[in-house]
Design a protein around this motif. Structure first.
Motif, PDB file in Angstrom:
ATOM      1  N   ARG A   1       0.661  -1.503   0.209  1.00  0.00           N
ATOM      2  CA  ARG A   1      -0.637  -0.403   0.107  1.00  0.00           C
ATOM      3  C   ARG A   1       0.661   1.559   0.286  1.00  0.00           C
ATOM      4  NH1 ARG A   1      -5.717   1.316   2.222  1.00  0.00           N
ATOM      5  NH2 ARG A   1      -5.805   3.273   1.992  1.00  0.00           N
ATOM      6  N   ALA A   2       2.296   1.162   0.759  1.00  0.00           N
ATOM      7  CA  ALA A   2       2.484   2.411   0.920  1.00  0.00           C
ATOM      8  C   ALA A   2       3.176   3.067  -0.451  1.00  0.00           C
ATOM      9  CB  ALA A   2       4.011   2.262   1.303  1.00  0.00           C
ATOM     10  N   ILE A   3       3.488   1.685  -1.479  1.00  0.00           N
ATOM     11  CA  ILE A   3       4.346   2.397  -2.769  1.00  0.00           C
ATOM     12  C   ILE A   3       3.440   2.559  -3.844  1.00  0.00           C
ATOM     13  CG2 ILE A   3       4.250  -0.159  -3.047  1.00  0.00           C
ATOM     14  CD1 ILE A   3       7.044   2.814  -4.233  1.00  0.00           C
ATOM     15  N   LEU A   4       2.086   2.057  -3.470  1.00  0.00           N
ATOM     16  CA  LEU A   4       1.365   1.914  -4.470  1.00  0.00           C
ATOM     17  C   LEU A   4      -0.018   3.533  -4.301  1.00  0.00           C
ATOM     18  CD1 LEU A   4      -0.573  -1.158  -3.970  1.00  0.00           C
ATOM     19  CD2 LEU A   4       0.819   0.005  -6.502  1.00  0.00           C
ATOM     20  N   ASP A   5       0.444   3.923  -3.133  1.00  0.00           N
ATOM     21  CA  ASP A   5      -0.464   5.562  -2.611  1.00  0.00           C
ATOM     22  C   ASP A   5       1.185   6.223  -2.978  1.00  0.00           C
ATOM     23  OD1 ASP A   5      -2.720   4.278  -2.077  1.00  0.00           O
ATOM     24  OD2 ASP A   5      -2.308   4.092   0.530  1.00  0.00           O
ATOM     25  N   GLY A   6       2.259   5.936  -2.540  1.00  0.00           N
ATOM     26  CA  GLY A   6       3.361   6.505  -3.081  1.00  0.00           C
ATOM     27  C   GLY A   6       3.360   7.290  -4.289  1.00  0.00           C
ATOM     28  N   ALA A   7       2.970   6.607  -5.489  1.00  0.00           N
ATOM     29  CA  ALA A   7       2.856   6.096  -6.839  1.00  0.00           C
ATOM     30  C   ALA A   7       1.988   6.701  -7.395  1.00  0.00           C
ATOM     31  CB  ALA A   7       3.282   5.145  -7.356  1.00  0.00           C
ATOM     32  N   GLY A   8       1.110   7.638  -6.450  1.00  0.00           N
ATOM     33  CA  GLY A   8      -0.183   7.532  -6.698  1.00  0.00           C
ATOM     34  C   GLY A   8      -1.136   6.724  -7.663  1.00  0.00           C
ATOM     35  N   VAL A   9      -1.154   5.368  -7.577  1.00  0.00           N
ATOM     36  CA  VAL A   9      -1.477   4.164  -8.414  1.00  0.00           C
ATOM     37  C   VAL A   9      -2.930   4.244  -7.716  1.00  0.00           C
ATOM     38  CG1 VAL A   9      -1.692   1.666  -8.779  1.00  0.00           C
ATOM     39  CG2 VAL A   9       0.369   3.042  -8.247  1.00  0.00           C
ATOM     40  N   ASN A  10      -3.633   4.496  -9.253  1.00  0.00           N
ATOM     41  CA  ASN A  10      -5.796   3.758  -8.448  1.00  0.00           C
ATOM     42  C   ASN A  10      -5.751   2.488  -8.825  1.00  0.00           C
ATOM     43  OD1 ASN A  10      -8.213   3.558  -9.056  1.00  0.00           O
ATOM     44  ND2 ASN A  10      -7.945   5.696 -10.549  1.00  0.00           N
ATOM     45  N   LYS A  11      -5.725   2.920  -7.070  1.00  0.00           N
ATOM     46  CA  LYS A  11      -5.614   0.663  -6.278  1.00  0.00           C
ATOM     47  C   LYS A  11      -7.340   0.437  -7.385  1.00  0.00           C
ATOM     48  CE  LYS A  11      -5.473   1.636  -2.426  1.00  0.00           C
ATOM     49  NZ  LYS A  11      -4.620   3.719  -2.552  1.00  0.00           N
ATOM     50  N   THR A  12      -8.056   0.618  -7.290  1.00  0.00           N
ATOM     51  CA  THR A  12      -9.688   0.486  -7.937  1.00  0.00           C
ATOM     52  C   THR A  12      -9.726  -0.259  -9.015  1.00  0.00           C
ATOM     53  OG1 THR A  12     -10.877   2.352  -6.286  1.00  0.00           O
ATOM     54  CG2 THR A  12     -12.261   1.080  -8.327  1.00  0.00           C
ATOM     55  N   ALA A  13      -8.860   0.803 -10.048  1.00  0.00           N
ATOM     56  CA  ALA A  13      -8.319   0.314 -10.862  1.00  0.00           C
ATOM     57  C   ALA A  13      -7.732  -0.692 -11.579  1.00  0.00           C
ATOM     58  CB  ALA A  13      -8.181   1.159 -12.361  1.00  0.00           C
ATOM     59  N   LEU A  14      -6.930  -0.720 -10.646  1.00  0.00           N
ATOM     60  CA  LEU A  14      -5.889  -2.107 -10.280  1.00  0.00           C
ATOM     61  C   LEU A  14      -6.628  -2.990  -9.981  1.00  0.00           C
ATOM     62  CD1 LEU A  14      -2.531  -2.983 -10.608  1.00  0.00           C
ATOM     63  CD2 LEU A  14      -2.736  -1.941  -8.394  1.00  0.00           C
ATOM     64  N   ALA A  15      -7.550  -3.100  -8.807  1.00  0.00           N
ATOM     65  CA  ALA A  15      -8.175  -3.972  -8.396  1.00  0.00           C
ATOM     66  C   ALA A  15      -8.822  -4.781  -8.765  1.00  0.00           C
ATOM     67  CB  ALA A  15      -8.824  -3.966  -6.806  1.00  0.00           C
ATOM     68  N   SER A  16      -9.757  -4.339 -10.474  1.00  0.00           N
ATOM     69  CA  SER A  16     -10.817  -4.621 -11.296  1.00  0.00           C
ATOM     70  C   SER A  16      -9.528  -5.407 -12.484  1.00  0.00           C
ATOM     71  CB  SER A  16     -10.564  -3.586 -11.979  1.00  0.00           C
ATOM     72  OG  SER A  16     -12.492  -3.217 -11.519  1.00  0.00           O
ATOM     73  N   ALA A  17      -8.694  -4.571 -12.179  1.00  0.00           N
ATOM     74  CA  ALA A  17      -7.642  -5.536 -13.767  1.00  0.00           C
ATOM     75  C   ALA A  17      -7.355  -6.304 -13.262  1.00  0.00           C
ATOM     76  CB  ALA A  17      -6.471  -4.506 -14.118  1.00  0.00           C
ATOM     77  N   LEU A  18      -6.645  -6.734 -12.004  1.00  0.00           N
ATOM     78  CA  LEU A  18      -6.320  -8.011 -11.444  1.00  0.00           C
ATOM     79  C   LEU A  18      -7.559  -9.284 -10.691  1.00  0.00           C
ATOM     80  CD1 LEU A  18      -4.565  -6.526  -8.306  1.00  0.00           C
ATOM     81  CD2 LEU A  18      -3.702  -7.778 -10.362  1.00  0.00           C
TER      82      LEU A  18
END
Length: 373
Positions: free
Chosen positions: A45-62
């Motif tokens: 979570r630290a690296i994803l939030d720090g990089a500004g990754v859209n975790k909602t879109a990432l979760a759907s892609a996974l």
């Protein structure tokens, strides 16, 4: 000649590469930051939030879409209530601040509401800092509507936008949180109040950084104002919430967060979290960063379903909760726990192993008595 790359610009470029060159950054808000601070051991979570990754879109892609977040109806209702609270130059809001937090001050018959518009989050942050400094010198009431604050998080700035900040006649600052859940007979849902307090604690920490740059430093009050609808009406009421504990916990946990550049340096070359990558490549990228899953993540992180599936597949006891994990000591998988309870493995002198075996004996005894009956 190109300008030399500094450590800061190199980190920003590295985070942009992790996010994906064409993917815009998703800014951290106080709610996400409070959730991040609640699980400081999760490097994922630290690296994803720090990089500004859209975790909602990432979760759907996974393939593990998240149900986390507010409904559109709740957002609309919340915006309408906030507009009502701040109507007429924030007269009702300032009345509640005066009544609940500063009754000895002069009543707020009129207040200054400065214009905080500027270009970009950096510009708005600078404009907010200037408005706070000017308001602290006026010896009157000032309402800052949606100011912009910056807080350093693991070496990267996070821009935060509280609902409001009120400057008192004595120059002190108060954070105001406006929520759409009701206060029934003067009290609200404790879990929702706790979440609001943790969120307000993040704003207080950011305000303290602004105050520290002023001379003399204004007081940032550790009692915030929580404004909610009264009973089942749309009329605002308020309660003062002491957030000293939440502030101390959040500050301590933020300082423990592993620095983002250290996590990024440990990733394989070419790692990228762009949602449009092939599923196998994207899964490998996410799995290259260790996660610390717990059931509490289900209400705070968009990747919780993905991490839960991986935790269950690994037979990890963390999927049962942090309290259970803490009680089991060095036993990290469910199979190890069951083997220890059956007496097939584990050190008998280990208190966790001894407790498991005693529990297994009591269970067998109870089942035996039930069978006899």
């Amino acid at each position: 000649m190109p300008l030399p790359r500094t450590r800061g610009t190199a980190l920003r470029q590295r985070l942009a590469e992790l996010r994906g060159p064409e993917v815009p950054a998703k800014a951290l808000d106080a709610r996400a930051l409070a959730a991040l601070a609640a699980n400081p051991g999760c490097k994922r979570r630290a690296i994803l939030d720090g990089a500004g990754v859209n975790k909602t879109a990432l979760a759907s892609a996974l393939g593990s879409p998240s149900a986390f977040g507010q409904s559109q109806f709740a957002l609309t209702r919340g915006n309408a209530f906030e507009a009502k609270v701040k109507a007429d130059g924030g007269a009702e809001l300032l009345r509640l601040v005066h009544e609940r937090l500063d009754p000895r001050a002069e009543p707020p018959t009129e207040a200054h509401v400065p214009d905080l518009t500027a270009i970009g989050p950096e510009g708005r942050t600078a404009r907010t800092a200037l408005a706070l400094r000017e308001a602290s010198e006026t010896q009157g009431w000032t309402l800052l509507d949606h100011p912009m604050l910056a807080l350093d998080v693991a070496g990267s700035p996070a821009f935060l936008e509280p609902d409001a900040v009120v400057v008192h006649p004595d120059g002190s600052w108060t954070v105001v949180e406006i929520k759409s859940f009701p206060m029934l007979d003067g009290s609200a849902d404790p879990s929702k109040v706790g979440a609001a307090a943790r969120q307000a604690a993040v704003y207080v920490l950011a305000l303290e950084e602004v105050a520290a740059r002023l001379e003399p430093a204004p007081q940032v009050r550790h009692r915030v104002l929580l404004v909610c609808p009264k009973d089942f009406s749309n009329l605002p009421t308020a309660s003062a919430v002491d957030i000293r504990k939440q502030r101390a916990v959040t500050a301590r946990q933020l300082t423990r967060l592993t620095r983002i550049e250290d996590i990024a340096d440990a990733l394989p070359e070419g790692t990228c979290f762009a949602p449009d990558l092939p599923a196998a490549e994207l899964t490998a990228a996410v799995e290259s960063v260790p996660a610390t899953y717990a059931p509490e993540c289900l209400s705070a992180c968009e990747l919780a379903f993905h991490c839960r599936d991986r935790s269950r597949a690994a037979d990890a006891v963390t999927s049962l909760g942090r309290s259970v994990r803490a009680e089991l000591g060095g036993l990290t998988t469910v199979e190890e726990v069951l083997a220890a309870a059956r007496g097939e493995a584990g050190d008998p002198d280990d208190p966790a192993v001894a407790a498991l075996r005693r529990a297994a004996e009591l269970r067998a005894e109870a089942l035996g008595v039930t069978a006899c009956r």
